[in-house]
Design a protein around this motif. Structure first.
Motif, PDB file in Angstrom:
ATOM      1  N   THR A 302       0.845  -1.188   0.222  1.00 29.40           N
ATOM      2  CA  THR A 302       0.031   0.188  -0.073  1.00 29.40           C
ATOM      3  C   THR A 302       0.867   1.035  -0.140  1.00 29.40           C
ATOM      4  O   THR A 302       0.483   2.136  -0.612  1.00 29.40           O
ATOM      5  N   ALA A 303       1.901   1.231   0.779  1.00 29.32           N
ATOM      6  CA  ALA A 303       2.762   2.610   1.040  1.00 29.32           C
ATOM      7  C   ALA A 303       3.343   2.663  -0.580  1.00 29.32           C
ATOM      8  O   ALA A 303       3.567   3.850  -0.807  1.00 29.32           O
ATOM      9  N   GLN A 304       3.731   1.642  -0.988  1.00 32.64           N
ATOM     10  CA  GLN A 304       4.647   1.618  -2.307  1.00 32.64           C
ATOM     11  C   GLN A 304       3.584   2.143  -3.573  1.00 32.64           C
ATOM     12  O   GLN A 304       4.022   2.774  -4.448  1.00 32.64           O
ATOM     13  N   ALA A 305       2.555   1.743  -3.355  1.00 31.70           N
ATOM     14  CA  ALA A 305       1.348   2.091  -4.387  1.00 31.70           C
ATOM     15  C   ALA A 305       1.217   3.766  -4.192  1.00 31.70           C
ATOM     16  O   ALA A 305       0.815   4.541  -5.293  1.00 31.70           O
ATOM     17  N   PHE A 306       1.240   4.337  -3.132  1.00 27.88           N
ATOM     18  CA  PHE A 306       0.994   5.738  -2.789  1.00 27.88           C
ATOM     19  C   PHE A 306       2.576   6.564  -3.363  1.00 27.88           C
ATOM     20  O   PHE A 306       2.089   7.599  -3.717  1.00 27.88           O
ATOM     21  N   GLY A 307       3.578   5.699  -3.435  1.00 26.98           N
ATOM     22  CA  GLY A 307       4.639   6.359  -4.014  1.00 26.98           C
ATOM     23  C   GLY A 307       5.800   6.328  -3.113  1.00 26.98           C
ATOM     24  O   GLY A 307       6.791   6.871  -3.460  1.00 26.98           O
ATOM     25  N   PHE A 308       5.661   5.513  -2.083  1.00 26.37           N
ATOM     26  CA  PHE A 308       7.101   5.598  -0.983  1.00 26.37           C
ATOM     27  C   PHE A 308       7.870   4.455  -1.582  1.00 26.37           C
ATOM     28  O   PHE A 308       7.417   3.598  -2.524  1.00 26.37           O
ATOM     29  N   ASN A 309       9.062   4.797  -1.363  1.00 23.16           N
ATOM     30  CA  ASN A 309      10.227   4.123  -2.119  1.00 23.16           C
ATOM     31  C   ASN A 309      10.476   4.205  -3.655  1.00 23.16           C
ATOM     32  O   ASN A 309      11.100   3.336  -4.286  1.00 23.16           O
ATOM     33  N   ASP A 310       9.878   5.210  -4.029  1.00 28.88           N
ATOM     34  CA  ASP A 310       9.829   5.546  -5.596  1.00 28.88           C
ATOM     35  C   ASP A 310      11.105   6.467  -5.732  1.00 28.88           C
ATOM     36  O   ASP A 310      10.980   7.720  -5.351  1.00 28.88           O
ATOM     37  N   THR A 311      12.100   5.899  -6.489  1.00 28.96           N
ATOM     38  CA  THR A 311      13.430   6.577  -6.773  1.00 28.96           C
ATOM     39  C   THR A 311      13.301   7.281  -8.168  1.00 28.96           C
ATOM     40  O   THR A 311      14.219   8.101  -8.570  1.00 28.96           O
ATOM     41  N   ARG A 312      12.188   7.245  -8.748  1.00 34.74           N
ATOM     42  CA  ARG A 312      12.097   7.375 -10.035  1.00 34.74           C
ATOM     43  C   ARG A 312      11.510   8.865 -10.483  1.00 34.74           C
ATOM     44  O   ARG A 312      11.275   9.193 -11.449  1.00 34.74           O
ATOM     45  N   ARG A 314      10.103  12.370 -11.121  1.00 31.26           N
ATOM     46  CA  ARG A 314      10.633  13.572 -11.606  1.00 31.26           C
ATOM     47  C   ARG A 314       9.300  14.414 -11.999  1.00 31.26           C
ATOM     48  O   ARG A 314       8.245  14.207 -12.363  1.00 31.26           O
ATOM     49  N   VAL A 315       9.509  15.782 -11.627  1.00 33.13           N
ATOM     50  CA  VAL A 315       8.348  16.535 -11.671  1.00 33.13           C
ATOM     51  C   VAL A 315       8.420  18.155 -12.806  1.00 33.13           C
ATOM     52  O   VAL A 315       7.607  18.994 -12.418  1.00 33.13           O
ATOM     53  N   PRO A 316       9.259  18.407 -13.354  1.00 36.90           N
ATOM     54  CA  PRO A 316      10.564  17.227 -14.121  1.00 36.90           C
ATOM     55  C   PRO A 316      11.847  17.134 -13.400  1.00 36.90           C
ATOM     56  O   PRO A 316      12.745  16.462 -13.672  1.00 36.90           O
ATOM     57  N   PHE A 317      12.407  17.924 -12.344  1.00 37.41           N
ATOM     58  CA  PHE A 317      13.360  17.847 -11.442  1.00 37.41           C
ATOM     59  C   PHE A 317      13.025  16.744 -10.509  1.00 37.41           C
ATOM     60  O   PHE A 317      12.051  16.321 -10.200  1.00 37.41           O
ATOM     61  N   ALA A 318      14.258  16.213  -9.997  1.00 39.75           N
ATOM     62  CA  ALA A 318      14.111  14.897  -9.263  1.00 39.75           C
ATOM     63  C   ALA A 318      13.442  15.317  -7.926  1.00 39.75           C
ATOM     64  O   ALA A 318      13.721  16.313  -7.295  1.00 39.75           O
ATOM     65  N   VAL A 319      12.790  14.382  -7.444  1.00 37.81           N
ATOM     66  CA  VAL A 319      12.287  14.359  -5.895  1.00 37.81           C
ATOM     67  C   VAL A 319      12.857  13.350  -5.131  1.00 37.81           C
ATOM     68  O   VAL A 319      13.097  12.176  -5.406  1.00 37.81           O
ATOM     69  N   ALA A 320      13.218  13.979  -3.830  1.00 30.55           N
ATOM     70  CA  ALA A 320      14.011  12.912  -2.972  1.00 30.55           C
ATOM     71  C   ALA A 320      12.814  11.714  -2.782  1.00 30.55           C
ATOM     72  O   ALA A 320      11.591  11.882  -2.147  1.00 30.55           O
ATOM     73  N   PRO A 321      13.254  10.508  -2.459  1.00 28.41           N
ATOM     74  CA  PRO A 321      12.292   9.382  -2.645  1.00 28.41           C
ATOM     75  C   PRO A 321      11.829   9.336  -0.936  1.00 28.41           C
ATOM     76  O   PRO A 321      12.579   9.331  -0.035  1.00 28.41           O
ATOM     77  N   SER A 322      10.516   9.102  -0.822  1.00 24.02           N
ATOM     78  CA  SER A 322      10.058   8.927   0.400  1.00 24.02           C
ATOM     79  C   SER A 322       9.972   7.572   0.968  1.00 24.02           C
ATOM     80  O   SER A 322      10.280   6.753  -0.093  1.00 24.02           O
ATOM     81  N   THR A 323      10.090   7.229   2.093  1.00 25.38           N
ATOM     82  CA  THR A 323      10.468   5.660   2.344  1.00 25.38           C
ATOM     83  C   THR A 323       9.702   5.060   3.447  1.00 25.38           C
ATOM     84  O   THR A 323       9.326   5.813   4.578  1.00 25.38           O
ATOM     85  N   PHE A 324       9.542   3.752   3.158  1.00 21.68           N
ATOM     86  CA  PHE A 324       8.815   2.865   4.289  1.00 21.68           C
ATOM     87  C   PHE A 324       9.688   1.596   4.066  1.00 21.68           C
ATOM     88  O   PHE A 324       9.726   0.868   3.435  1.00 21.68           O
ATOM     89  N   ASP A 325      10.267   1.375   5.331  1.00 29.74           N
ATOM     90  CA  ASP A 325      11.157   0.161   5.682  1.00 29.74           C
ATOM     91  C   ASP A 325      10.418  -0.940   5.307  1.00 29.74           C
ATOM     92  O   ASP A 325       9.289  -1.339   5.793  1.00 29.74           O
ATOM     93  N   THR A 326      10.847  -1.821   4.349  1.00 28.21           N
ATOM     94  CA  THR A 326      10.143  -3.072   4.252  1.00 28.21           C
ATOM     95  C   THR A 326      11.113  -4.365   4.995  1.00 28.21           C
ATOM     96  O   THR A 326      10.546  -5.455   4.884  1.00 28.21           O
ATOM     97  N   HIS A 327      11.947  -3.808   5.729  1.00 28.72           N
ATOM     98  CA  HIS A 327      12.777  -5.160   6.418  1.00 28.72           C
ATOM     99  C   HIS A 327      12.612  -4.573   7.978  1.00 28.72           C
ATOM    100  O   HIS A 327      13.524  -4.244   8.587  1.00 28.72           O
ATOM    101  N   VAL A 328      11.420  -4.822   8.598  1.00 23.70           N
ATOM    102  CA  VAL A 328      11.295  -4.690  10.000  1.00 23.70           C
ATOM    103  C   VAL A 328      10.672  -5.923  10.698  1.00 23.70           C
ATOM    104  O   VAL A 328      10.000  -6.756   9.991  1.00 23.70           O
ATOM    105  N   ASP A 329      10.718  -5.993  12.075  1.00 26.08           N
ATOM    106  CA  ASP A 329      10.129  -6.669  12.720  1.00 26.08           C
ATOM    107  C   ASP A 329       8.852  -5.868  13.379  1.00 26.08           C
ATOM    108  O   ASP A 329       8.442  -5.049  12.835  1.00 26.08           O
ATOM    109  N   LYS A 330       7.803  -6.883  13.979  1.00 21.87           N
ATOM    110  CA  LYS A 330       6.672  -6.391  14.409  1.00 21.87           C
ATOM    111  C   LYS A 330       6.646  -5.107  15.348  1.00 21.87           C
ATOM    112  O   LYS A 330       5.787  -4.442  14.949  1.00 21.87           O
ATOM    113  N   ALA A 331       7.787  -5.022  16.094  1.00 21.16           N
ATOM    114  CA  ALA A 331       7.354  -3.688  16.702  1.00 21.16           C
ATOM    115  C   ALA A 331       7.954  -2.577  15.791  1.00 21.16           C
ATOM    116  O   ALA A 331       7.372  -1.408  16.190  1.00 21.16           O
ATOM    117  N   GLN A 332       8.863  -2.727  15.068  1.00 21.80           N
ATOM    118  CA  GLN A 332       9.263  -1.762  14.229  1.00 21.80           C
ATOM    119  C   GLN A 332       7.967  -1.443  13.049  1.00 21.80           C
ATOM    120  O   GLN A 332       8.005  -0.267  12.828  1.00 21.80           O
TER     121      GLN A 332
END
Length: 494
Positions: A302-312, A314-332
Motif C-alpha cells: 500500500t505504501a509503495q502504491a502511494f509512491g513511497f520507495n519510488d526513486t524515479r 521527476r516533476v520534471p526535476f528529481a524528488v527525494a524518495p519517501s521511504t517505508f522500511d520493508t525489513h522490519v520486525d513487528k515492533a518496528q
C-alpha cells in the motif's frame, strides 16, 4: 640529357608528389572531421574554453510563466557574458525556478528545462538540421508552469518565514498548484559573475537555516500521524477492518510486540475504540496494532502504491524518495505504521496521499510543467494527462474521505474548515531527534471540494518545523491546518 629527356622519370616524381599532397589533404580533412565531430564535446567541456559560456549568455533566456505571466527575465549588462538572469518575486518562486547563474550553473526548472530556456533544444528550431550545421541556438523558449499564483502566495504568506514547506496538487490531473519552501532566498543574487554573486553563494551555503534547500521535494520528514491515512487504507483494503464503527480490540497502552515498550496516546478514550474515532482523535495504539495486523507485505504494498520507495519521480526535476522500511520486525512495523521509525516523506508525497483519497483511489503522477513553447507562443511539447494508477479500492477511498471529513468537522483538524466547501484532513505531530528530543514537526494533509464543484479540486500537505516554538504548543491542527486552509480557499476561489 638522355635520362631526363623523355620526361617520364620527372612525371613519375610529379605523380608521387601529387599523391603525397592528396594523402596529406585527406589526413587533414579526416583530422578536422575528428576534431569537429568526435572531439568537439570534449573541447566544449574544457574549462579553458570560454566560447560556449560566452555564447550561452549572448541572448536572453526564455521565461518561466505562472498564470500566463513571466516570473523570470533577462537584463542586458553590456559585458562579455551579456545577458544576466532576473527574477520577479524571487523568494516566492525559488523552489520552482531554481537559479540560472553565470558562475554556479542551474537548478530546478532552470536546469530541467535548460534546453528550452537557452534555445538549444532542437525542437525549438524550424529547421533543426540547419541549426545543427550552423551550431546556432534558436531564441529561448518559454516554460508554462501548472502553478496557481494565488495558492502559491497563500502558502508562502502562511508559513511567515518559518522553516517548513507546502505542496498542493489538483487530484484529478496531478498538476502541482503550489510548491513553497521557507526560509527562501532570491535567485537573482546568484545570477551574475561578480564578487557580489560569489559572496551571496558563500553566505547562502553557510546559512544554518538552509534557504536553498527545497523542503517541499528534497527534504523528507517523519510524517507522524498523517501516515495513518496510508495505514487505514491498507487495513480497509486487506479486510482487517470492515466496519468504520466496529470495535478494533485495541489495548491502551499497547505493548509493542516482542518488547516491554508500551505505546500510549496523547488523549483518553482510545482503548478498543472504533476506526472512525481513532482516526478523528489520532489514536497511536489503534493504528500501531492495525499495522501489525495488516502485516509487512500488505503495508509495504500500500505504501509503495502511494509512491513511497519510488526513486524515479521527476516533476520534471528529481524528488527525494519517501521511504517505508520493508525489513522490519513487528515492533518496528507498529512504529512505522504511525509514521515513525524509518518512515519518512516529502510534503509532495503526502500531498499525493491526500490526492489519491480525493480522486477515488486513483493517483496521477504529479507534474509542474504544463507545456513548453517557442518565444512566439507556439507549443513545442506538453499537454495531456500524466499516467495514473489505482492505489486503493474506490470503496476504500470513499470511506477514507468520510474519515478525513470527520477530522475537520469534529476532530483535531477543525481549523481547516471552509464555509462553502467539504474539507477532509488529517493532523500529525511527528517526533524526531535522539530520544525524540527534537521539536516536533507539525503536519496537516487535506483535500477540498467546493459545494458547486463536481469533484475535489485541491489536495494539500503542510509541514512546519519551527525551532523557536514552544514544544507543547506545536500541533498539526494548530500550526499547519490554517496554512492548508488558506491554500485550499485560494484554489477554490473562496
Amino acid at each position: 640529357m638522355t635520362e631526363y629527356g623523355n620526361g617520364r622519370p620527372m612525371a613519375r616524381y610529379i605523380r608521387h608528389a601529387c599523391a603525397s599532397c592528396v594523402l596529406l589533404l585527406v589526413a587533414l580533412l579526416v583530422n578536422a572531421a575528428r576534431v569537429q565531430l568526435v572531439q568537439s564535446s570534449s573541447y566544449d567541456a574544457n574549462p579553458a574554453n570560454r566560447r560556449p559560456t560566452i555564447a550561452r549568455w549572448q541572448q536572453p533566456r526564455g521565461d518561466i510563466l505562472v498564470g500566463g505571466e513571466p516570473v523570470t527575465g533577462s537584463t542586458d549588462t553590456g559585458e562579455q557574458l551579456r545577458y544576466e538572469r532576473t527574477y520577479r518575486d524571487g523568494p516566492l518562486y525559488a523552489p520552482v525556478t531554481g537559479f540560472a547563474s553565470q558562475l554556479y550553473g542551474t537548478t530546478f526548472l532552470e536546469h530541467a528545462e535548460d534546453g528550452v530556456l537557452s534555445g538549444t533544444d532542437p525542437m525549438l528550431a524550424p529547421l533543426p538540421l540547419w541549426n545543427d550545421v550552423t551550431r546556432r541556438a534558436s531564441p529561448g523558449g518559454n516554460v508554462v508552469t501548472t502553478l496557481n499564483r494565488k495558492a502559491q502566495q497563500a502558502a508562502y504568506r502562511g508559513l511567515h518565514g518559518r522553516k517548513g514547506a507546502v505542496a498542493a496538487i489538483e487530484p484529478a490531473t496531478g498538476r502541482i498548484l503550489a510548491l513553497v519552501s521557507t526560509p527562501s532566498y532570491d535567485p537573482a543574487e546568484l545570477s551574475g559573475n561578480s564578487e557580489a554573486a560569489a559572496s551571496a553563494w558563500a553566505r547562502l551555503n553557510h546559512d544554518p537555516e538552509k534557504p536553498m534547500l527545497n523542503r517541499a521535494v528534497r527534504q523528507t520528514y517523519p510524517p507522524g500521524s498523517t501516515f495513518k491515512v496510508v495505514t487505514a487504507a491498507a487495513a480497509l483494503d486487506a479486510g482487517v477492518v470492515t466496519d468504520l464503527d466496529g470495535r478494533t480490540r485495541s489495548p491502551d497502552p499497547y505493548r509493542l510486540p516482542g518488547t516491554d515498550t508500551r505505546l500510549t496516546n496523547e488523549g483518553d478514550g482510545c482503548r478498543d475504540t472504533t476506526l472512525r474515532d481513532a482516526f478523528a482523535w489520532s489514536c497511536n495504539t489503534v493504528f500501531a496494532k492495525l499495522g501489525v495486523d495488516v502485516g509487512v507485505a500488505d503495508m509495504t504494498a500500500t505504501a509503495q502504491a502511494f509512491g513511497f520507495n519510488d526513486t524515479r519521480l521527476r516533476v520534471p526535476f528529481a524528488v527525494a524518495p519517501s521511504t517505508f522500511d520493508t525489513h522490519v520486525d513487528k515492533a518496528q512495523l507498529a512504529l512505522s505504521s504511525i509514521g515513525q521509525y524509518n518512515t519518512r516523506a516529502t510534503p509532495l508525497q503526502m500531498a499525493m496521499v491526500a490526492a489519491a483519497v480525493a480522486d477515488d483511489g486513483r493517483l496521477r503522477t504529479p507534474y509542474l510543467v504544463e507545456r513548453t513553447t517557442r518565444r512566439g507562443g507556439e507549443t513545442v511539447a506538453g499537454g495531456g494527462l500524466r499516467p495514473e494508477r489505482q492505489v486503493m479500492r474506490p470503496s476504500t477511498a470513499v470511506r477514507l474521505r468520510e474519515l478525513m471529513t470527520d477530522v475537520v468537522r469534529e476532530g483535531t483538524g477543525t481549523n481547516a474548515a471552509i464555509r462553502g466547501a467539504t474539507v477532509g484532513g488529517k493532523t500529525g505531530t511527528a517526533q524526531h531527534g535522539l530520544g525524540n528530543a527534537g521539536v516536533p514537526y507539525a503536519w496537516f494533509v487535506s483535500w477540498a471540494q467546493g459545494d458547486d464543484d463536481p469533484e475535489p479540486k485541491v489536495a494539500v500537505a503542510v509541514v512546519v518545523e519551527d525551532a523557536s516554538a514552544d514544544r507543547g504548543e506545536i500541533s498539526g491542527g494548530g500550526d499547519a491546518a490554517p496554512i492548508a486552509k488558506d491554500v485550499m480557499r485560494a484554489v477554490l476561489g473562496l
